[in-house]
Design an enzyme around this catalytic site. Structure first.
Site, PDB file in Angstrom:
ATOM      1  N   GLY A   1       0.769  -1.242   0.000  1.00 42.81           N
ATOM      2  CA  GLY A   1       0.000   0.000   0.000  1.00 42.81           C
ATOM      3  C   GLY A   1       0.794   1.283   0.000  1.00 42.81           C
ATOM      4  O   GLY A   1       0.217   2.374  -0.125  1.00 42.81           O
TER       5      GLY A   1
ATOM      6  N   ARG B   1      -6.827   2.463 -15.418  1.00 44.70           N
ATOM      7  CA  ARG B   1      -6.900   3.243 -14.180  1.00 44.70           C
ATOM      8  C   ARG B   1      -7.643   4.572 -14.317  1.00 44.70           C
ATOM      9  O   ARG B   1      -8.445   4.895 -13.447  1.00 44.70           O
ATOM     10  CB  ARG B   1      -5.507   3.469 -13.578  1.00 44.70           C
ATOM     11  CG  ARG B   1      -4.806   2.157 -13.186  1.00 44.70           C
ATOM     12  CD  ARG B   1      -3.507   2.372 -12.419  1.00 44.70           C
ATOM     13  NE  ARG B   1      -3.763   2.894 -11.099  1.00 44.70           N
ATOM     14  CZ  ARG B   1      -3.631   4.145 -10.726  1.00 44.70           C
ATOM     15  NH1 ARG B   1      -3.182   5.055 -11.571  1.00 44.70           N
ATOM     16  NH2 ARG B   1      -3.919   4.522  -9.513  1.00 44.70           N
TER      17      ARG B   1
ATOM     18  N   CYS C   1     -15.216   2.117 -27.754  1.00 44.55           N
ATOM     19  CA  CYS C   1     -16.560   2.699 -27.848  1.00 44.55           C
ATOM     20  C   CYS C   1     -17.211   2.827 -26.481  1.00 44.55           C
ATOM     21  O   CYS C   1     -18.164   2.114 -26.156  1.00 44.55           O
ATOM     22  CB  CYS C   1     -17.410   1.849 -28.765  1.00 44.55           C
ATOM     23  SG  CYS C   1     -16.651   1.729 -30.379  1.00 44.55           S
ATOM     24  N   GLU C   2     -16.673   3.689 -25.659  1.00 39.36           N
ATOM     25  CA  GLU C   2     -17.200   4.013 -24.331  1.00 39.36           C
ATOM     26  C   GLU C   2     -16.850   5.463 -24.064  1.00 39.36           C
ATOM     27  O   GLU C   2     -15.699   5.866 -24.295  1.00 39.36           O
ATOM     28  CB  GLU C   2     -16.492   3.179 -23.236  1.00 39.36           C
ATOM     29  CG  GLU C   2     -16.691   1.688 -23.283  1.00 39.36           C
ATOM     30  CD  GLU C   2     -18.063   1.238 -22.804  1.00 39.36           C
ATOM     31  OE1 GLU C   2     -18.758   2.015 -22.119  1.00 39.36           O
ATOM     32  OE2 GLU C   2     -18.436   0.099 -23.144  1.00 39.36           O
TER      33      GLU C   2
ATOM     34  N   TYR D   1     -10.734   4.505 -11.792  1.00 38.98           N
ATOM     35  CA  TYR D   1     -10.577   5.280 -10.551  1.00 38.98           C
ATOM     36  C   TYR D   1     -10.530   6.775 -10.795  1.00 38.98           C
ATOM     37  O   TYR D   1     -10.240   7.525  -9.863  1.00 38.98           O
ATOM     38  CB  TYR D   1      -9.241   4.950  -9.868  1.00 38.98           C
ATOM     39  CG  TYR D   1      -8.910   3.508  -9.633  1.00 38.98           C
ATOM     40  CD1 TYR D   1      -9.739   2.703  -8.853  1.00 38.98           C
ATOM     41  CD2 TYR D   1      -7.723   2.960 -10.126  1.00 38.98           C
ATOM     42  CE1 TYR D   1      -9.382   1.386  -8.598  1.00 38.98           C
ATOM     43  CE2 TYR D   1      -7.372   1.649  -9.865  1.00 38.98           C
ATOM     44  CZ  TYR D   1      -8.204   0.867  -9.105  1.00 38.98           C
ATOM     45  OH  TYR D   1      -7.854  -0.430  -8.841  1.00 38.98           O
TER      46      TYR D   1
ATOM     47  N   TYR E   1      -0.534  -1.851 -12.053  1.00 41.81           N
ATOM     48  CA  TYR E   1      -1.961  -1.869 -12.384  1.00 41.81           C
ATOM     49  C   TYR E   1      -2.202  -1.274 -13.770  1.00 41.81           C
ATOM     50  O   TYR E   1      -3.194  -0.591 -14.005  1.00 41.81           O
ATOM     51  CB  TYR E   1      -2.782  -1.158 -11.285  1.00 41.81           C
ATOM     52  CG  TYR E   1      -2.451  -1.717  -9.920  1.00 41.81           C
ATOM     53  CD1 TYR E   1      -2.849  -3.008  -9.577  1.00 41.81           C
ATOM     54  CD2 TYR E   1      -1.666  -1.019  -8.999  1.00 41.81           C
ATOM     55  CE1 TYR E   1      -2.503  -3.564  -8.356  1.00 41.81           C
ATOM     56  CE2 TYR E   1      -1.313  -1.571  -7.783  1.00 41.81           C
ATOM     57  CZ  TYR E   1      -1.734  -2.846  -7.463  1.00 41.81           C
ATOM     58  OH  TYR E   1      -1.387  -3.400  -6.263  1.00 41.81           O
TER      59      TYR E   1
ATOM     60  N   GLU F   1       4.334  -6.344   1.696  1.00 43.41           N
ATOM     61  CA  GLU F   1       3.816  -6.772   0.378  1.00 43.41           C
ATOM     62  C   GLU F   1       3.682  -5.597  -0.588  1.00 43.41           C
ATOM     63  O   GLU F   1       2.580  -5.261  -1.016  1.00 43.41           O
ATOM     64  CB  GLU F   1       2.437  -7.420   0.564  1.00 43.41           C
ATOM     65  CG  GLU F   1       2.384  -8.533   1.585  1.00 43.41           C
ATOM     66  CD  GLU F   1       0.945  -8.943   1.952  1.00 43.41           C
ATOM     67  OE1 GLU F   1      -0.010  -8.206   1.612  1.00 43.41           O
ATOM     68  OE2 GLU F   1       0.793  -9.987   2.575  1.00 43.41           O
ATOM     69  N   PRO F   2       4.773  -4.964  -0.946  1.00 40.91           N
ATOM     70  CA  PRO F   2       4.678  -3.793  -1.821  1.00 40.91           C
ATOM     71  C   PRO F   2       4.394  -4.175  -3.272  1.00 40.91           C
ATOM     72  O   PRO F   2       4.946  -5.147  -3.778  1.00 40.91           O
ATOM     73  CB  PRO F   2       6.074  -3.171  -1.720  1.00 40.91           C
ATOM     74  CG  PRO F   2       6.970  -4.340  -1.454  1.00 40.91           C
ATOM     75  CD  PRO F   2       6.177  -5.317  -0.639  1.00 40.91           C
ATOM     76  N   GLY F   3       3.545  -3.421  -3.901  1.00 39.13           N
ATOM     77  CA  GLY F   3       3.285  -3.620  -5.319  1.00 39.13           C
ATOM     78  C   GLY F   3       3.617  -2.336  -6.054  1.00 39.13           C
ATOM     79  O   GLY F   3       4.699  -2.161  -6.617  1.00 39.13           O
TER      80      GLY F   3
END
Ligand SMILES: *Cc1c(COP(=O)(O)O)cnc(C)c1O
Length: 400
Positions: A224, A297, A327-328, A301, A356, A258-260
């Site tokens: 996180g 992303r 097409c969005e 978000y 991500y 647990e770093p991502g």
């Protein structure tokens, strides 16, 4: 970095990862825990390309996995099973069975029902399964609601009182071996206080377990740690480590982190070329060849990514939305950013795309996924081929 040459060599849309930057981030965080036994278990979901995982394996990293597929990737890439964790709120029986047979370090358990499933499966296999329980400390991490995970309103972890029951059950089981305690309150954390509060709650819980003779070895602080997408103030790894260690006085435990995002986000770039400029009334759009199926992303978000333009035109800038071909209406890479007038084939480099990014991609609109390229010691190397139309239909063709 010569983005233009790389875009021409490998074509666009394209993901680029600077492995040297990933190493530097890894070492920075690892050394923050100096003086304590620790394992950095890279959160594979942030960027699960095999070459990226292998890069972390070579640095001595473990892996935090959230599916059996990620565990298989980690093992293929050379992470030893004794440094692999299995997290996630909904593991199925086959996944649990394979994790036990693979003899990973431990499974992070997220509910009482899951603990019972694990116990039954371990019994069938005539094995003991090492477990850790994910505690939900009910702390607001002050991050985006979609990426906060440590509140009772989120689906993750169990309450302290439930966790206690689960530890007692595990201790009394022939097939469970409680070895750790886990919390992960959210992603892109930029404040120390919630981390301190959560760590203190979990450390207190640990002490109360010691009092009833349950001795754990691993204090798993989740991941996180936030990064700079723009001008955010972020947490220094050293301060992060100190705040957590300050809650563990007198406790002799191995830290699991647990770093991502912290390890990979700012090592990654997403390269996309301009197709057209277009104007709808007052509104200016720059249409590019990359889209939400490549980088989700912004759409998911409303996340901000810094853009860098590589163009001959560096004239007057005006406000524009950078949008993809999908097409969005929600298909955009950036909104209301200031850009010069761009031409066909000008390059836009999207920063902070190493976490991500590719992994959240899809084939929506039957778009082939981008290629991925790694940079190391000044050399570039293809680490995932661009998908082809044949790749996309391979699993359907036989049913025609
Ligand atoms: C996603 C996740 C991580 C990694 O989060 P980052 O914000 O990328 O550091 C770590 N642990 C668990 C359990 C996760 O779900």
């Amino acid at each position: 970095m010569d983005f233009k040459a790389l875009a021409n060599k490998y074509n666009t849309p394209l993901y680029l990862y600077d492995l040297d930057h990933m190493s530097a981030q890894y070492e920075k965080l690892k050394s923050a825990f100096k003086g304590r036994p620790s394992i950095l278990a890279y959160a594979v979901k942030a960027n699960s390309n095999l070459s990226v995982i292998k890069h972390f394996a070579d640095l001595g990293s473990g892996a935090d996995c959230v599916s059996i597929g990620e565990i298989r990737r980690a093992i293929l890439a050379g992470i030893p099973p004794y440094k692999i964790l299995f997290s996630g709120v909904g593991k199925n029986d086959d996944e649990i069975r394979e994790a036990i047979e693979t003899d990973i370090l431990y499974i992070n358990v997220e509910s009482e029902a899951e603990l019972s499933r694990i116990e039954n499966i371990a019994k069938e296999l005539k094995k003991r399964c090492r477990i850790s329980i994910r505690v939900n400390p009910n702390i607001d991490p002050k991050t985006h609601p979609y990426i906060s995970t440590g509140l009772h309103a989120n689906k993750f972890g169990v309450e302290i009182s439930t966790a206690k029951r689960m530890y007692i059950k595990s201790k009394n089981s022939d097939n469970l071996d409680p070895v750790g305690i886990h919390f992960h309150i959210g992603s892109q954390l930029t404040e120390l206080k919630p981390i301190y509060e959560a760590s203190e709650i979990v450390a207190d819980m640990l002490r109360s377990l010691q009092a009833i003779d349950i001795e754990l070895k691993f204090f798993d602080i989740g991941g996180g740690l936030g990064i700079k997408y723009d001008n955010e103030t972020t947490i220094e790894p050293y301060d992060y480590a100190q705040v957590i260690l300050s809650t563990l006085k007198g406790l002799d435990l191995t830290i699991i982190c647990e770093p991502g995002r912290f390890l990979t986000a700012n090592a990654g770039y997403f390269l996309t070329k301009v197709l057209y400029e277009k104007q709808n009334g007052d509104k200016r759009f720059v249409v590019v060849d990359g889209a939400m199926n490549d980088l989700l992303r912004p759409s998911l978000y409303n996340a901000f990514h810094k853009l860098e333009v590589v163009s001959e035109n560096d004239g007057k800038k005006s406000k524009a939305d950078v949008v993809g071909p999908v097409c969005e209406s929600g298909d955009f890479i950036s909104k209301d950013c200031f850009l010069p007038i761009l031409e066909h084939n000008d390059l836009i480099v999207v920063h902070s795309a190493g976490a991500y990014g590719f992994g959240m991609g899809s084939n929506y609109n039957t778009r082939a996924r981008s290629a991925e390229v790694a940079l190391k010691n000044g050399e570039d190397r293809l680490i995932r081929k661009r998908e082809t139309f044949d790749d996309l239909i391979a699993l359907e063709r036989e049913f025609l």
